[in-house]
Design a protein around this motif. Structure first.
Motif, PDB file in Angstrom:
ATOM      1  N   VAL A   1       0.877  -1.171   0.000  1.00  0.00           N
ATOM      2  CA  VAL A   1       0.000   0.000   0.000  1.00  0.00           C
ATOM      3  C   VAL A   1       0.913   1.219   0.000  1.00  0.00           C
ATOM      4  O   VAL A   1       1.672   1.432   0.957  1.00  0.00           O
ATOM      5  N   GLY A   2       0.889   1.982  -1.085  1.00  0.00           N
ATOM      6  CA  GLY A   2       1.787   3.124  -1.181  1.00  0.00           C
ATOM      7  C   GLY A   2       3.234   2.668  -1.170  1.00  0.00           C
ATOM      8  O   GLY A   2       3.636   1.799  -1.930  1.00  0.00           O
ATOM      9  N   SER A   3       4.025   3.246  -0.263  1.00  0.00           N
ATOM     10  CA  SER A   3       5.440   2.882  -0.172  1.00  0.00           C
ATOM     11  C   SER A   3       5.693   1.794   0.855  1.00  0.00           C
ATOM     12  O   SER A   3       6.834   1.392   1.063  1.00  0.00           O
TER      13      SER A   3
ATOM     14  N   LYS B   1      13.992   6.534   6.154  1.00  0.00           N
ATOM     15  CA  LYS B   1      13.017   6.583   7.251  1.00  0.00           C
ATOM     16  C   LYS B   1      12.075   5.393   7.323  1.00  0.00           C
ATOM     17  O   LYS B   1      11.222   5.340   8.215  1.00  0.00           O
ATOM     18  N   GLN B   2      12.197   4.399   6.415  1.00  0.00           N
ATOM     19  CA  GLN B   2      11.317   3.238   6.482  1.00  0.00           C
ATOM     20  C   GLN B   2      11.882   2.219   7.474  1.00  0.00           C
ATOM     21  O   GLN B   2      13.092   1.980   7.528  1.00  0.00           O
TER      22      GLN B   2
ATOM     23  N   THR C   1      10.427  -7.983   5.969  1.00  0.00           N
ATOM     24  CA  THR C   1      11.425  -7.544   4.998  1.00  0.00           C
ATOM     25  C   THR C   1      11.459  -6.026   4.926  1.00  0.00           C
ATOM     26  O   THR C   1      10.498  -5.347   5.296  1.00  0.00           O
ATOM     27  N   LEU C   2      12.573  -5.486   4.408  1.00  0.00           N
ATOM     28  CA  LEU C   2      12.743  -4.034   4.299  1.00  0.00           C
ATOM     29  C   LEU C   2      13.631  -3.728   3.108  1.00  0.00           C
ATOM     30  O   LEU C   2      14.708  -4.316   2.952  1.00  0.00           O
ATOM     31  N   ASP C   3      13.178  -2.804   2.272  1.00  0.00           N
ATOM     32  CA  ASP C   3      13.965  -2.337   1.128  1.00  0.00           C
ATOM     33  C   ASP C   3      14.953  -1.283   1.630  1.00  0.00           C
ATOM     34  O   ASP C   3      14.572  -0.184   2.026  1.00  0.00           O
TER      35      ASP C   3
ATOM     36  N   GLY D   1      17.344  -0.463   7.953  1.00  0.00           N
ATOM     37  CA  GLY D   1      18.473  -0.771   7.085  1.00  0.00           C
ATOM     38  C   GLY D   1      18.572   0.265   5.982  1.00  0.00           C
ATOM     39  O   GLY D   1      17.549   0.716   5.448  1.00  0.00           O
ATOM     40  N   SER D   2      19.794   0.648   5.626  1.00  0.00           N
ATOM     41  CA  SER D   2      19.987   1.648   4.575  1.00  0.00           C
ATOM     42  C   SER D   2      21.303   1.388   3.866  1.00  0.00           C
ATOM     43  O   SER D   2      22.324   1.115   4.498  1.00  0.00           O
TER      44      SER D   2
END
Length: 734
Positions: free
Chosen positions: A488-490, A687-688, A679-681, A660-661
């Motif tokens: 949903v969105g980002s 900021k995610q 999971t995380l992109d 994570g970045s």
């Protein structure tokens, strides 16, 4: 002259030989003749298919290599090449000729050979001379380009259209230099390539050269990228699938080829627009983006002009009808005027500049009294396994337009919510595990699914913009190693659907648009397919959530938040932070400090080494101090890092928040504790975050985190938050 070898067949195709030189040196290949060929005197369209470098072979035995991919594979699997011509509406069967280059060539055939092959095939088989088409993959795609770039106007005049797929450029620089002259040959061009393929840029370049040439082509050349596909069989298998449709032409490759015929100009026909169902919404709401498709057999969808009008401008002013989308996939969003209710007819039209088509649908706007917080449950799947009874909303089928208006909540009371499929899924099936662990068995069994070529979408309309919403997803499929992604969105969350009976995934604190909509996309995270069986929509009052203040311990419970910084020692974060420096197994931190400065009994240690640590996270302080956001530890296929959190209170539950970045690198990290993962992109992330909630420590007070790569080969971890709280009360599914 060469010929078929004693009518021997491989993969439902004749073992054949064709000349490749002026002195008739033969090569082996496969020839497909339609079922009607033997009992007919008709001429048939011809497709010459050129294989990739990986399908070379020698002798009759080597021809089996051709059956591993693309068009020869489709024939071997039982498909008879045929299509409906969008110009005259007739069904045409194809002759297909697939010559095979020898192993020593390590490439594919091209113009130098095809001039002799075509002469022979036309002499031996009843080929319609007006419908000769050339196509090929990779090295064969380069050979396809060569047929119209070798300064042989006589040969090019025998070709009606070419279809290079994932073409590896051209075979020579001279051929590439001749690309701008293709418009003068009268050969129509459509090139298809994986959107992630390095050769996609060359395909776009060639199309630009053709359309900008002198003379320009009568029918503009087009390049189409297949989403998510690289330079692999996945791209060309999709392109040659008769069920695949381009978002530019809305035609299969075979239907598009039939549009081209030597000696005949393409007559213009009106564009098309898909049906749009009637809509009922509440006053103060919006329809959200209503999806529809447009197409034209002569004009690219990107060149079609879409307009819309309202029969009741008081209810729906012209400015409140907003068109969106591009190419074949368009949307219309309607927002009634404030304080108005009633009905209007909305007409959506599409034009190719000379001819047009239109669809009209009724919009009803009801005044609906405000309601309290509710839970709405939606069952997706085939009609045969729709869930009935109090508190359920069934959406049977998988195509756009299926939906439910004024959905009921879990008590059976009506609401203003509309839920609709607004972008097609690939199919629906009764393949979920037959369990009622969470929901009725019918709800857990049926699903709709997306794959690598089709992404389904669901629009939830008439939500209250003053509220926030949690969406709970359930997916299950028997013995299918599918991990679904719900976006949903980002924001997105993933769920392992393989034999699932009780796991769900949640996107919390979602804020609707000002028009009261949320759009959910369902894709495949891994396994090639993503499915959705049940969706729960839970509203919560209180408005849009403000960013939480820095956590402080609750004096009644002693609940605290611990902040942990991973990465090189040079980027350690001062203050009330716990720095676990380096990437190798180490004791880490004992008696970790909480955000309020008090010491705790908690320990955090790397118990299985990561592959390395670095400081190449985005230099931002959007969430945490810059040092915390820059430094990271990472796992890849060579080393899987693990972090053990010790001395936790077994009587409490814990939420772990991950950040994570990584600059520019397309890494998606997976964080796993027990059977739960998220999971995380990490690409350019500032900021995610991703969260695992309500984790229960072992009896000796430990949680073990594993960091892996979900995609992109590497997974990184910059920051982890450890938040303790009292165990959550169980949530009823009644």
């Amino acid at each position: 002259m060469a010929g078929a070898v004693q009518a021997e067949t491989i993969g439902r195709q004749l073992v054949d030989q064709y000349p490749i030189t002026a002195w008739n040196s033969p090569t082996y290949g496969l020839t497909y003749l339609p079922p009607s060929y033997a009992n007919s005197t008709a001429q048939y369209p011809l497709i010459i298919f050129l294989h990739g470098a990986g399908e070379v072979g020698d002798g009759v035995a080597g021809l089996n290599n051709l059956l591993g991919t693309a068009l020869p594979q489709k024939i071997a699997q039982g498909w008879n090449p045929q299509a409906v011509n969008p110009i005259d509406g007739r069904t045409y069967e194809f002759i297909v000729v697939s010559p095979q280059a020898p192993s020593a060539s390590r490439w594919s055939y091209s113009y130098a050979h095809l001039q002799h092959i075509l002469r022979d095939v036309q002499a031996r088989y009843r080929v319609d001379p007006a419908r000769v088409y050339v196509t090929g993959v990779s090295a064969g795609g380069a050979g396809t380009w060569s047929t119209v770039t070798n300064n042989d106007a006589t040969f090019a005049a025998k070709i009606a259209a070419i279809l290079p797929v994932s073409a590896a450029g051209t075979n020579t620089g001279a051929e590439e230099a001749n690309i701008p002259g293709i418009g003068g040959t009268g050969v129509n061009v459509w090139t298809i390539c994986g959107a992630n393929d390095a050769w996609m840029a060359k395909a776009n370049q060639f199309v630009g050269m053709i359309n900008g040439g002198n003379p320009p082509p009568a029918q503009p050349a087009v390049a189409t990228g297949i989403p998510g596909a690289d330079h692999t069989a996945a791209a060309w298998n999709a392109a040659y699938d008769p069920n695949w449709r381009s978002n530019v032409f809305n035609l299969s490759a075979y239907e598009w080829l039939l549009r081209s015929k030597r000696g005949a100009a393409l007559s213009n026909t009106a564009p098309t627009i898909s049906p749009i169902g009637d809509r009922t919404i509440s006053a103060g709401g919006s329809t959200g983006a209503i999806a529809f498709t447009v197409g034209d057999t002569q004009t690219a969808a990107t060149a079609l002009v879409v307009t819309a009008s309202s029969s009741n401008p008081t209810l729906v002013p012209a400015a409140n009808v907003v068109l969106g989308g591009s190419g074949a996939d368009r949307t219309v969003t309607i927002t009634p005027a404030a304080g108005q209710s009633g009905s209007a007819t909305i007409t959506v039209s599409v034009s190719d500049g000379s001819l047009s088509a239109a669809r009209a649908f009724a919009l009803t706007v009801n005044a609906v009294a405000a309601t309290g917080d509710v839970t709405v449950r939606v069952d997706f799947g085939p009609a045969a396994v729709m869930t009935s009874g109090t508190g359920w909303n069934g959406i049977p089928g998988y195509s756009a337009g299926h939906g439910v208006a004024n959905a009921v909540d879990s008590t059976g009371a009506g609401t203003a919510l509309d839920i609709a499929i607004t972008r097609n899924f690939v199919w629906a099936a009764d393949r979920g595990v037959a369990s009622s662990a969470l929901y009725p068995q019918t709800a857990q069994r049926g699903w709709v699914a997306s794959d690598l070529t089709t992404t389904g979408a669901i629009t939830i309309s008439d939500l209250d913009p003053a509220k926030t919403y949690d969406l709970v997803f359930f997916g299950s499929s028997i013995n299918d190693a599918w991990v679904s992604r719900y976006t949903v969105g980002s924001r997105f969350v993933t769920l392992d659907a393989n034999n699932n009976t009780s796991r769900t995934a949640t996107l919390a604190d979602l804020v609707p648009t000002a028009g009261g909509t949320l759009v959910v996309s369902v894709t495949a995270e891994s396994g090639g397919t993503g499915c959705l069986n049940v969706l729960e929509i839970r509203s919560r009052s209180g408005g849009n959530p403000a960013p939480p203040p820095p956590p402080t311990p609750d004096p009644a419970t002693g609940d605290v938040t611990l902040l942990v910084d991973f990465g090189p020692a040079s980027l350690a974060t001062p203050g009330n932070w716990n720095n676990v420096s380096g990437h190798q197994a180490s004791p880490g931190v004992v008696n970790a400090i909480a955000t309020n400065g008090t010491r705790t009994a908690v320990s955090i240690a790397i118990t299985q080494g990561f592959v390395w640590s670095d400081g190449s996270g985005v230099a931002s302080s959007a969430l945490y101090p810059q040092t915390a956001q820059q430094g990271w530890v990472a796992s890849n296929q060579h080393a899987t890092g693990k972090v053990t959190i010790g001395n936790l209170d077994p009587a409490k539950s814990y939420d772990l928040v991950f950040f994570g970045s990584r600059i520019e690198h397309a890494w998606i990290a997976r964080y796993t504790v027990g059977s739960a993962f998220t999971t995380l992109d990490a690409r350019n992330n500032t900021k995610q975050t991703a969260t695992l909630r309500d984790l229960v420590p072992t009896s000796n007070g430990t949680l073990t985190l594993t960091v892996t790569a979900d995609s992109g080969e590497t997974g990184c971890l910059n920051v982890m938050e450890i938040r303790s709280h009292a165990p959550s009360a169980p949530v009823s599914n009644g």
